[in-house]
Write a protein that holds these residues in place. Structure first.
Motif, mmCIF file in Angstrom:
data_model
loop_
_atom_site.group_PDB
_atom_site.id
_atom_site.type_symbol
_atom_site.label_atom_id
_atom_site.label_comp_id
_atom_site.label_asym_id
_atom_site.label_seq_id
_atom_site.Cartn_x
_atom_site.Cartn_y
_atom_site.Cartn_z
ATOM 1 N N THR A 53 47.657 -60.885 28.420
ATOM 2 C CA THR A 53 48.541 -59.766 28.143
ATOM 3 C C THR A 53 48.046 -58.584 28.960
ATOM 4 N N SER A 54 48.916 -57.645 29.252
ATOM 5 C CA SER A 54 48.525 -56.493 30.049
ATOM 6 C C SER A 54 49.096 -55.219 29.463
ATOM 7 N N CYS A 55 48.426 -54.110 29.717
ATOM 8 C CA CYS A 55 48.961 -52.811 29.356
ATOM 9 C C CYS A 55 48.315 -51.771 30.253
ATOM 10 N N SER A 56 48.851 -50.578 30.240
ATOM 11 C CA SER A 56 48.270 -49.484 30.998
ATOM 12 C C SER A 56 48.031 -48.319 30.060
ATOM 13 N N GLY A 99 33.997 -45.966 38.904
ATOM 14 C CA GLY A 99 35.371 -45.531 39.113
ATOM 15 C C GLY A 99 36.369 -46.664 38.992
ATOM 16 N N TRP A 100 36.019 -47.708 38.253
ATOM 17 C CA TRP A 100 36.953 -48.817 38.053
ATOM 18 C C TRP A 100 38.141 -48.348 37.217
ATOM 19 N N ARG A 101 39.296 -48.866 37.523
ATOM 20 C CA ARG A 101 40.478 -48.510 36.734
ATOM 21 C C ARG A 101 41.243 -49.725 36.233
ATOM 22 N N ASN A 102 40.987 -50.898 36.804
ATOM 23 C CA ASN A 102 41.667 -52.129 36.379
ATOM 24 C C ASN A 102 40.654 -53.040 35.685
ATOM 25 N N GLU A 130 44.231 -42.602 34.556
ATOM 26 C CA GLU A 130 44.898 -43.852 34.201
ATOM 27 C C GLU A 130 43.933 -45.029 34.250
ATOM 28 N N TYR A 131 44.026 -45.882 33.222
ATOM 29 C CA TYR A 131 43.334 -47.164 33.228
ATOM 30 C C TYR A 131 44.361 -48.268 32.992
ATOM 31 N N ASN A 132 44.222 -49.342 33.698
ATOM 32 C CA ASN A 132 45.041 -50.521 33.467
ATOM 33 C C ASN A 132 44.175 -51.572 32.783
#
Length: 318
Positions: free
Chosen positions: A69-72, A193-196, A235-237
């Protein structure tokens, strides 16, 4: 003679990591073959469509498929959560799930590890192993006497299976799932600095894990870009990957699902009251049993699992 006796005593109290000696011990405990075919998963407003297949049991407990599953999580005044694909994750976070007294892992942890290996081979994603040790149990030890953190044991498993050390990270400060998320954020995500971020755990553990990561990462995003490094618009995914529980002792799975559901209710109350990153830091370090100095004498208190009517293997699994 005294030195040899001391070394022997340490060795007797330390773990023997079976995957470093022989892969023949890496098999599921009397797990029957699993049925193949799709598994339907419930969808909530904060979940996108789920791709789901059952894992097939193999002699080395290889997990062949899993659910996504995914979300942001975005920094917006409305606190919106949208859904995005997260196939190109910066890191795959494996949530801890305990260790056995002989130094091995429970079936559900082996499945998580094998699933992470499969994903790494497919996408080259770095893997972050999480977890110190279970707070109500004595720590596992190396023969030398140093603490063997659960994250270190998980990393050793990955290395023994061919994952290069340059693709494996550790987080060993946490004692529970909230700590897994908190220290993933503060020890790794901020610094790189990871976002995904992809989070991998078992089906029975996923509902509460998803709420925890969305809660903590949303607080971080809402804190504003001044606290975030290289994360535009705060923002983070987040994506979530769950491994099937099928074939594991039904009593253990049932008891853990019930315990998770109860813990989720408590978590929802806590999350509704803690709405800023500063408040989370204060609560985490001043009130949480596992991390508060004022409560550190409670670390070895027995688990309350027996209060839920658990016994036998189900109670022992805690």
């Amino acid at each position: 003679t005294a030195l040899m006796a001391s070394i022997g005593s340490l060795a007797a109290n330390s773990i023997a990591r079976p995957w470093l000696r022989s892969s023949s011990r890496l098999r599921l405990r009397s797990a029957p073959p699993l049925r193949t075919g799709p598994v339907l998963k419930g969808l909530t407003p904060n979940m996108c469509a789920v791709e789901s297949l059952n894992p097939c049991t193999r002699r080395r407990a290889m997990v062949s498929s899993f659910s996504r599953t995914s979300c942001s999580v975005r920094c917006t005044s409305a606190g919106n959560i949208t859904h995005t694909s997260n196939q190109n994750a910066d890191v795959l976070v494996i949530l801890a799930g305990g260790m056995l007294e002989d130094g091995g892992f429970p079936e559900w942890v082996i499945r998580r590890l094998d699933a992470s290996i499969k994903l790494h081979k497919e996408h080259g994603t770095p893997i972050l192993c999480t977890g110190g040790w279970t707070p109500h149990r004595p720590a596992q030890l190396y023969p030398s006497g140093q603490v063997l953190y659960e994250a270190s044991a998980m990393a050793e498993y990955l290395l023994a299976k061919g994952v290069p050390s340059s693709k494996v990270y550790k987080e060993w400060a946490s004692y529970d799932t909230i700590g897994n998320a908190y220290y993933t954020l503060t020890s790794h995500v901020y610094a790189r600095g990871w976002r995904n971020i992809s989070v991998l755990t078992s089906d029975f553990h996923m509902p509460r894990s998803k709420v925890i990561f969305e809660w903590i990462f949303k607080l971080a995003a809402d804190a504003g870009t001044e606290k975030l490094r290289h994360v535009p618009e705060g923002e983070y995914n987040l994506s979530f990957i769950s491994v099937s529980d099928e074939g594991i002792d039904p009593e253990i799975v049932s008891s853990r699902r019930a315990r998770e559901a109860q813990s989720l209710k408590t978590l929802e109350v806590t999350a509704s009251e803690i709405t800023t990153l500063d408040a989370l830091h204060e609560w985490f370090h001043m009130e949480h049993r596992c991390y508060s100095v004022t409560r550190q004498d409670e670390m070895m208190y027995p688990t309350d699992a027996a209060n839920y009517g658990l016994s036998g293997q189900a109670l022992k699994s805690y």
